[in-house]
Enzyme design. Structure first.
Site, mmCIF file in Angstrom:
data_model
loop_
_atom_site.group_PDB
_atom_site.id
_atom_site.type_symbol
_atom_site.label_atom_id
_atom_site.label_comp_id
_atom_site.label_asym_id
_atom_site.label_seq_id
_atom_site.Cartn_x
_atom_site.Cartn_y
_atom_site.Cartn_z
ATOM 1 N N HIS A 172 12.578 -60.301 -126.228
ATOM 2 C CA HIS A 172 11.274 -59.869 -125.715
ATOM 3 C C HIS A 172 10.399 -59.378 -126.871
ATOM 4 O O HIS A 172 10.879 -59.163 -127.968
ATOM 5 C CB HIS A 172 11.455 -58.752 -124.676
ATOM 6 C CG HIS A 172 12.256 -59.218 -123.509
ATOM 7 N ND1 HIS A 172 13.604 -59.017 -123.414
ATOM 8 C CD2 HIS A 172 11.906 -59.941 -122.424
ATOM 9 C CE1 HIS A 172 14.045 -59.568 -122.303
ATOM 10 N NE2 HIS A 172 13.039 -60.148 -121.684
ATOM 11 N N HIS A 183 3.516 -60.094 -116.864
ATOM 12 C CA HIS A 183 4.983 -60.072 -116.869
ATOM 13 C C HIS A 183 5.569 -58.673 -116.671
ATOM 14 O O HIS A 183 6.388 -58.450 -115.784
ATOM 15 C CB HIS A 183 5.516 -60.692 -118.170
ATOM 16 C CG HIS A 183 6.974 -60.463 -118.371
ATOM 17 N ND1 HIS A 183 7.464 -59.564 -119.282
ATOM 18 C CD2 HIS A 183 8.048 -60.964 -117.732
ATOM 19 C CE1 HIS A 183 8.783 -59.548 -119.215
ATOM 20 N NE2 HIS A 183 9.166 -60.391 -118.279
ATOM 21 N N PHE A 242 15.312 -54.301 -118.020
ATOM 22 C CA PHE A 242 15.777 -55.608 -118.489
ATOM 23 C C PHE A 242 17.284 -55.792 -118.325
ATOM 24 O O PHE A 242 17.756 -56.898 -118.125
ATOM 25 C CB PHE A 242 15.390 -55.826 -119.954
ATOM 26 C CG PHE A 242 13.947 -56.191 -120.133
ATOM 27 C CD1 PHE A 242 13.250 -56.877 -119.148
ATOM 28 C CD2 PHE A 242 13.269 -55.865 -121.296
ATOM 29 C CE1 PHE A 242 11.911 -57.230 -119.308
ATOM 30 C CE2 PHE A 242 11.935 -56.207 -121.473
ATOM 31 C CZ PHE A 242 11.264 -56.883 -120.477
ATOM 32 N N HIS A 251 9.931 -65.526 -113.379
ATOM 33 C CA HIS A 251 9.891 -66.233 -114.659
ATOM 34 C C HIS A 251 9.525 -67.701 -114.504
ATOM 35 O O HIS A 251 9.031 -68.319 -115.449
ATOM 36 C CB HIS A 251 11.188 -66.019 -115.443
ATOM 37 C CG HIS A 251 11.083 -64.775 -116.266
ATOM 38 N ND1 HIS A 251 10.491 -64.756 -117.506
ATOM 39 C CD2 HIS A 251 11.398 -63.493 -115.974
ATOM 40 C CE1 HIS A 251 10.464 -63.522 -117.962
ATOM 41 N NE2 HIS A 251 11.010 -62.727 -117.054
ATOM 42 N N HIS A 288 7.575 -56.859 -113.202
ATOM 43 C CA HIS A 288 8.941 -56.308 -113.241
ATOM 44 C C HIS A 288 8.975 -54.912 -112.626
ATOM 45 O O HIS A 288 9.796 -54.602 -111.767
ATOM 46 C CB HIS A 288 9.433 -56.209 -114.692
ATOM 47 C CG HIS A 288 10.173 -57.413 -115.158
ATOM 48 N ND1 HIS A 288 11.481 -57.650 -114.820
ATOM 49 C CD2 HIS A 288 9.793 -58.457 -115.929
ATOM 50 C CE1 HIS A 288 11.878 -58.790 -115.373
ATOM 51 N NE2 HIS A 288 10.872 -59.309 -116.042
ATOM 52 N N HIS A 312 20.860 -62.321 -119.298
ATOM 53 C CA HIS A 312 19.629 -61.607 -119.598
ATOM 54 C C HIS A 312 19.920 -60.271 -120.262
ATOM 55 O O HIS A 312 19.281 -59.891 -121.241
ATOM 56 C CB HIS A 312 18.790 -61.408 -118.331
ATOM 57 C CG HIS A 312 17.381 -61.027 -118.638
ATOM 58 N ND1 HIS A 312 16.900 -59.753 -118.445
ATOM 59 C CD2 HIS A 312 16.362 -61.734 -119.184
ATOM 60 C CE1 HIS A 312 15.646 -59.713 -118.849
ATOM 61 N NE2 HIS A 312 15.288 -60.903 -119.288
ATOM 62 N N HIS A 327 13.094 -67.745 -122.245
ATOM 63 C CA HIS A 327 13.160 -67.752 -120.779
ATOM 64 C C HIS A 327 13.044 -69.175 -120.225
ATOM 65 O O HIS A 327 13.584 -69.467 -119.171
ATOM 66 C CB HIS A 327 12.111 -66.803 -120.192
ATOM 67 C CG HIS A 327 12.422 -65.359 -120.478
ATOM 68 N ND1 HIS A 327 12.014 -64.730 -121.631
ATOM 69 C CD2 HIS A 327 13.141 -64.430 -119.777
ATOM 70 C CE1 HIS A 327 12.456 -63.477 -121.619
ATOM 71 N NE2 HIS A 327 13.131 -63.256 -120.507
HETATM 72 CU CU1 C2O Z 1 13.554 -61.317 -120.090
HETATM 73 CU CU2 C2O Z 1 11.020 -60.779 -117.548
HETATM 74 O O1 C2O Z 1 12.308 -60.562 -118.839
#
Ligand code: C2O
Length: 592
Positions: free
Chosen positions: A198, A329, A350, A363, A333, A177, A207
């Site tokens: 992203h 999303h 990230f 995810h 995070h 990631h 993802h």
């Molecule tokens: Cu690649 Cu939720 O991030």
């Protein structure tokens, strides 16, 4: 649709040279910083460190030709085909070319390498699992029983026990990631470019591929070919807390670097601003359901809006996130990460997000939303058909472990990948936001906010609520058919924000002075922009994301009774990163 970067000159590209590697442009197997360099002269400073050079302005087609990455016939095709002229799918160079980014973190924070282990073998092309392999059914994390929890714990413990050099290890999986988000890779054929998965149409497919291999590795480590990973069902009332199995400190699913205030029984706020809301549980659930409706229905009427901005090889990254990528999303995070860590680790940044096992369940639900969206309106909600999207490719290790090149077109159908999602209730599908009673009477274009500052020219730095009157491309009611053919879209362009900070702003339409009174999930809230911190590479001058936000308006204008108006009043309200987000323009366009 031409992307912005296709229409403007390439920015100056910074090229790095290393003393241990000449600045040639030939090999793609050397570290990326050394590979594919254009017109670069080697120089080292007195200490033998690396030196930076400003490279020439790079034109995409120019680069392809100069590097000889295209044969003569391909070149002819490139120049004559309207689609290919200046466009190509994004492809990752060999994993061995991963350049470790210097994230500028304190030594104890940077425990993770940002590159998966290198491979001696060349990648093989992906082939889907045999149709006779068992179908994996991914369960909602809050609904599983003790047997499943024990199985997932065993699989995760086995993954964590593998040495970091093993591509199947948790450390190596987490580094994937980081590598794809923090500048470890470039786009094949475009030296000096940073690959970013992203803020564009690559978000969902990247993802999906990532989880596909992650799940198979977990299954193979416990010898269970039907093993399915859980999804965090944050879109339904029963799943709106951190799932219990992830918060047991004795479990390998636990991560201490989370926001302690958000441990159960705290309900998640899918629209989290960095501030704790004062909702009752009931209000919070209601708010979350409306947020889900807005993002998945109101803002996602067409494929191009749902998947996010087109990002082709040679484009600047961050062409614009789709609604799901922004919310929930991003806020999920940030809500999970520990604000007391230097960079919001783990989930709040990230580079480190993959170190929290909860990331994969988060995810899992994002991946599920892709399937759910297609089912909401099978006629309109289809995958994109642009070949540049379909042929974009990524590299992953599979469970054997060999290096696999997988394309977006390989992962459109989860049945073909042999997995499905547990069927769970989706009460948000009927949670259409409602007009705030006060706003209806005040919310005419003439009732411009008295307290919100009026913007007369752009760009602006968004330091407080700011209103602008925006002309619409149509000013009469359109028929249902006309509306389904063309969506009216609010485009907030020229957004610039430092990669290092969490930023969020809300966008209201015709809320006038009342934006503060717009209740949870009020209809006047058109949508929001969210940026999750990335950690930029310290060897790069460019630390900013430059992007845009597109918000579908058709349904909102219907509900606000504004379809006959010549203009609307748009109010931008900073929530996180106040005074640090630049806005270049606000306009309304009609798009297919
Ligand atoms: Cu690649 Cu939720 O991030």
């Amino acid at each position: 649709m031409a992307s912005l970067s296709q229409l403007i000159a390439r920015p100056t590209t910074t090229v790095q040279c290393y003393p241990w590697s000449p600045c040639s442009n030939s090999s793609s197997l050397k570290p990326r910083r050394a590979a594919g360099r254009v017109r670069c002269t080697l120089s080292t400073d007195a200490t033998g460190g690396r030196a930076e050079h400003d490279g020439p302005r790079l034109d995409r087609r120019d680069v392809l030709l100069r590097l000889g990455t295209l044969g003569a016939s391909a070149t002819a095709g490139l120049l004559s085909s309207p689609r290919l002229a200046g466009a190509a799918p994004v492809a990752t160079p060999d994993i061995s070319s991963c350049g470790k980014p210097d994230l500028g973190l304190p030594p104890n924070a940077n425990l993770l390498t940002c590159c998966p282990p290198p491979s001696n073998a060349l990648p093989v092309d992906f082939s889907p699992p045999d149709a006779s392999t068992p179908l994996r059914t991914r369960p909602a994390a809050h609904s599983v029983g003790a047997d499943y929890v024990a199985k997932l714990n065993r699989a995760m413990a086995a993954m964590k026990a593998l040495p970091a050099e093993d591509p199947r290890s948790f450390a190596a999986q987490a580094s994937i990631h980081c590598a794809y988000c923090n500048g470890s890779y470039g786009v094949e054929g475009f030296p000096g470019s940073d690959l970013q998965v992203h803020n564009s149409w690559l978000f969902l497919p990247f993802h999906r591929c990532y989880l596909y291999f992650f799940e198979r590795i977990l299954g193979s480590l416990i010898g269970d070919p039907s093993f399915a990973m859980p999804f965090w069902n944050w879109d339904a009332p029963g799943g709106m807390r951190m799932p219990a199995m992830y918060v047991d400190p004795k479990s390998p699913l636990f991560d201490p670097r989370r926001d302690a205030r958000h441990a159960p029984p705290e309900l998640i706020n899918l629209d989290y601003n960095g501030r704790e809301p004062t909702f009752t549980d009931r209000q919070q659930v209601d708010h979350n359901l409306r947020v889900m409706y807005r993002q998945m229905v109101s803002l996602s009427p067409t494929p191009s809006l749902f998947f996010g901005g087109a990002y082709r090889a040679g484009d600047e990254p961050d062409q614009g996130p789709g609604p799901m990528e922004n919310i929930p999303h991003g806020p999920v995070h940030i809500w999970c990460g520990d604000p007391n860590q230097p960079a919001g680790e783990d989930m709040g940044n990230f580079y480190s997000a993959g170190r929290d096992p909860l990331f994969y369940a988060h995810h899992g639900n994002i991946d599920r939303m892709w399937s759910v969206w297609k089912g909401l309106d099978p006629r309109r909600h289809r995958d994109l058909t642009d070949p540049d999207w379909l042929d974009s490719s990524f590299l992953f290790y599979d469970e054997t472990p060999k290096l696999v090149r997988i394309r977006v077109r390989d992962v459109l159908d989860t049945d073909r990948l042999r997995y499905r999602f547990q069927d769970v209730p989706m009460p948000w599908t009927t949670a259409r936001p409602t007009v705030t009673p006060r706003a209806r009477s005040f919310g005419t274009p003439t009732a411009v906010a008295a307290s919100a500052k009026k913007a007369t020219k752009f760009p602006i730095m968004l330091d407080s609520a700011t209103s602008v009157t925006v002309r619409r491309p149509v000013s009469s009611k359109r028929s249902k058919l006309e509306k389904s053919a063309k969506e009216e879209v609010l485009v907030i362009g020229g957004i610039e924000v430092d990669m290092d900070i969490a930023a969020k702003f809300d966008v209201f339409v015709n809320a006038g002075d009342d934006h503060a009174a717009v209740g949870s999930g009020g209809r006047e809230l058109a949508g929001s922009f969210v940026s999750v911190p990335h950690r930029h590479r310290h060897d790069k001058k460019e630390k900013k994301i430059k992007t845009k936000l597109r918000l579908a308006l058709n349904e909102q204008l219907e509900d606000l009774d504004a379809e006959g108006d010549e203009s609307v009043v748009v109010t931008l309200v900073p929530r996180q990163g106040k005074g640090k987000v630049k806005i270049g323009s606000v306009k309304i366009e009609l798009i297919d």
